[in-house]
Design an enzyme around this catalytic site. Structure first.
Site, mmCIF file in Angstrom:
data_model
loop_
_atom_site.group_PDB
_atom_site.id
_atom_site.type_symbol
_atom_site.label_atom_id
_atom_site.label_comp_id
_atom_site.label_asym_id
_atom_site.label_seq_id
_atom_site.Cartn_x
_atom_site.Cartn_y
_atom_site.Cartn_z
ATOM 1 N N THR A 127 0.831 -1.215 0.000
ATOM 2 C CA THR A 127 0.000 0.000 0.000
ATOM 3 C C THR A 127 0.860 1.257 0.000
ATOM 4 O OG1 THR A 127 -0.163 -0.309 2.382
ATOM 5 C CG2 THR A 127 -2.082 -0.950 1.092
ATOM 6 N N ASP A 128 2.145 1.139 0.375
ATOM 7 C CA ASP A 128 2.928 2.384 0.534
ATOM 8 C C ASP A 128 3.093 3.142 -0.782
ATOM 9 O OD1 ASP A 128 4.883 0.565 -0.430
ATOM 10 O OD2 ASP A 128 6.414 1.152 1.051
ATOM 11 N N LEU A 158 13.093 -8.284 5.973
ATOM 12 C CA LEU A 158 13.072 -7.563 7.255
ATOM 13 C C LEU A 158 13.809 -6.226 7.124
ATOM 14 C CD1 LEU A 158 13.629 -10.565 9.716
ATOM 15 C CD2 LEU A 158 11.465 -9.506 9.016
ATOM 16 N N ALA A 168 15.749 -11.243 3.964
ATOM 17 C CA ALA A 168 14.645 -12.011 4.560
ATOM 18 C C ALA A 168 13.358 -11.205 4.646
ATOM 19 C CB ALA A 168 15.064 -12.509 5.947
ATOM 20 N N ASP A 221 9.724 1.118 4.718
ATOM 21 C CA ASP A 221 10.830 0.506 5.467
ATOM 22 C C ASP A 221 11.730 1.569 6.101
ATOM 23 O OD1 ASP A 221 9.686 -1.638 4.192
ATOM 24 O OD2 ASP A 221 11.328 -1.938 2.778
HETATM 25 C C1 GLA Z 1 9.151 -3.857 0.202
HETATM 26 C C2 GLA Z 1 9.320 -2.383 -0.116
HETATM 27 C C3 GLA Z 1 8.313 -1.523 0.653
HETATM 28 C C4 GLA Z 1 6.894 -2.057 0.482
HETATM 29 C C5 GLA Z 1 6.842 -3.558 0.725
HETATM 30 C C6 GLA Z 1 5.483 -4.155 0.440
HETATM 31 O O1 GLA Z 1 9.480 -4.091 1.532
HETATM 32 O O2 GLA Z 1 10.614 -1.957 0.225
HETATM 33 O O3 GLA Z 1 8.403 -0.197 0.231
HETATM 34 O O4 GLA Z 1 6.384 -1.743 -0.789
HETATM 35 O O5 GLA Z 1 7.799 -4.263 -0.056
HETATM 36 O O6 GLA Z 1 4.528 -3.683 1.335
#
Ligand code: GLA
Length: 379
Positions: free
Chosen positions: A37-38, A123, A121, A169
Site C-alpha cells: 500500500t505504501d 526484514l 529475509a 521501510d
Molecule cells: C518492500 C518495499 C516496501 C513495500 C513492501 C510491500 O518491503 O521496500 O516499500 O512496498 O515491499 O509492502
C-alpha cells in the site's frame, strides 16, 4: 552471539586502535499489516525490530573508511559518486552522496558496520543500513529529521540501487516508537504510534527462503496499480473508493481489490488494536495473507506453508506473509502464554515445500516493537 553493537565496538577498537566517538544504529522492521500500500500513497502499520544495524563513527580527515564484520573493508572519497562503489558499501556511499547534495553537513569518518538484521529475509536490512549510514554521516545535531532521513533512504533504493520501493521501510526504521507499531500515512508521511495490545506477542518466522527474481515482479505490481489508478481517474489508488475495483478488469481489478481491501484492513487493525480486540486483529492478518496470495500474487509456496502451519497451532490468532513477498518471513500474532510452545511446535509442523526449499536456517523470533534509529555517544 553478542549484539551487533558489542561486536561493532570490539571490531572498531581492534581495527582502528581506540574507541569510536559515536555509534549510529537503525532497526530492521516487520510489517504487521498494510502490504503493497505504501507506493499507492496508502497506510501501513509496521514495527521496528529489536535487531539493528550499527555503524561506529570516528571522524577523520581522509576518505570514509568502513569495515563490515562480514564483507570486509571498503573506502570512498566524499566527492565521488556512489556509482564508483559496489556491494554493501554502495548503500552507504549513496546515502552520503544524496545527503551532501541536499546540503546536509556530511563529515568523513572511519568505522565498523555490524548487523543483527537477517539479510534478504524481507526484514529491511537495506533500509536499516541506509538510515544508520545517514546518521553516521551527519552526526548528532546535524541529522535530518526522520521523514527526511526516510526520503533520502528511499532515494538510495530508487536512484542508486535501482529498486522502485516505497517509503515504509525507511520511515519506520527512522521514526519507530518503543513498544508500538507505527501507523504511517505514506502520502503525508504523518506517523502515529499504535501500542501493541496486552496479552499478545508478534512472532516473526523466517522460512529460510530468499528472494530471486523479485525486482521485476515488484515493478510489475507497481505498474498494475498505476494502470488501475489511471483508469479510475485518481492520482493514486489511495484516492479510490473501496469497491472501485469492480470498475476494472482481470488482473488489474484483482491487484486493485487487494490494495483497496488492504487500506480498509489497516484502518480496521488500528481500531482493533486500540480496542484491545486481538481476535479481530488476527483475522485481519489472515485476510491480508489470502488477498496477497490470491489477488496480488506475491506469496510463495514456503510462505503459504508456514502461514498454514502457524495457523494450525494453539494460541496463534493470525498470520501472514510480510514485506515484498516471494520468500523470507511471515508474521504471526500469538497469545503470550502460547509463545514458547508455538515456537517449538512450528518447527515440527512446517512442511518444507519441494519447490521452494530453505537455503538459510528456519528461525522463530518473538519480537518486541523497538525504538527507531539513534545516534549515541560511546562511553
Ligand atoms: C518492500 C518495499 C516496501 C513495500 C513492501 C510491500 O518491503 O521496500 O516499500 O512496498 O515491499 O509492502
Amino acid at each position: 552471539m553478542s549484539k551487533a553493537q558489542d561486536r561493532a565496538l570490539a571490531l572498531h577498537r581492534q581495527r582502528f586502535r581506540g574507541s569510536p566517538t559515536l555509534v549510529a544504529s537503525a532497526p530492521g522492521r516487520v510489517n504487521l499489516i498494510g502490504e503493497h500500500t505504501d507506493y499507492n500513497d496508502g497506510h501501513v502499520l509496521p514495527l521496528a525490530l529489536p535487531m539493528r544495524t550499527v555503524i561506529t563513527v570516528e571522524p577523520t580527515d581522509g576518505p570514509v573508511t568502513l569495515v563490515s564484520e562480514v564483507f570486509g573493508e571498503a573506502s570512498f572519497d566524499l566527492a565521488t559518486s556512489a556509482g564508483t562503489s559496489s556491494g554493501w558499501v554502495r548503500y552507504v556511499h549513496g546515502a552520503v552522496e544524496l545527503a551532501r547534495a541536499e546540503g546536509y553537513p556530511v563529515r568523513p569518518w572511519c568505522g565498523v558496520v555490524a548487523t543483527d538484521v537477517p539479510v534478504g529475509a524481507s526484514l529491511s536490512s537495506s533500509a536499516a543500513l541506509e538510515i544508520a549510514a545517514l546518521l553516521a554521516a551527519c552526526p548528532a545535531g546535524d541529522a535530518p529529521p526522520p521523514a527526511s532521513l526516510a526520503r533520502l533512504g528511499q532515494r538510495v533504493e530508487n536512484e542508486v540501487i535501482g529498486l522502485g520501493t516505497g517509503i515504509m521501510d525507511q520511515l519506520v526504521s527512522a521514526a519507530a516508537a518503543d513498544g508500538s507499531a507505527l501507523l504511517i500515512d505514506c502520502r503525508s508521511l504523518d506517523t502515529r504510534p499504535v501500542p501493541l495490545p496486552e496479552g499478545v506477542s508478534v512472532v516473526v518466522v523466517d522460512t529460510g527462503t530468499r528472494r530471486q527474481l523479485e525486482t521485476s515482479a515488484y515493478d510489475d505490481r507497481r505498474a498494475d496499480c498505476a494502470e488501475a489508478a489511471s483508469t479510475l481517474g485518481v492520482s493514486a489508488l489511495r484516492d479510490a473508493a473501496p469497491d472501485d475495483w469492480t470498475k476494472l478488469d482481470g488482473r488489474v481489478a484483482a491487484r486493485a481489490r487487494h490494495v483497496l481491501g488492504e487500506q480498509v484492513r489497516v484502518a480496521a487493525a488500528v481500531a482493533a488494536m486500540e480496542a484491545g480486540d486481538v481476535v479481530s486483529l488476527g483475522q485481519l492478518m489472515d485476510e491480508s495473507h489470502a488477498s496477497l496470495r490470491d489477488d496480488y500474487e506475491v506469496s510463495s509456496p514456503a510462505l503459504d506453508a508456514m502461514v498454514l502451519a502457524a495457523r494450525g497451532l494453539p494460541g496463534c490468532l493470525g498470520a501472514r506473509m510480510t514485506g515484498g513477498g516471494f520468500a523470507g518471513c511471515i508474521v504471526a500474532l500469538v497469545a503470550d502464554d502460547a509463545v514458547a510452545d508455538f515456537s517449538s511446535a512450528l518447527l515440527v509442523a512446517y512442511r518444507e515445500p519441494v519447490d521452494q526449499p530453505s537455503t538459510e536456517p528456519i528461525a522463530v523470533m518473538p519480537v518486541r516493537p523497538s525504538r527507531g534509529a539513534a545516534i549515541e555517544p560511546v562511553g
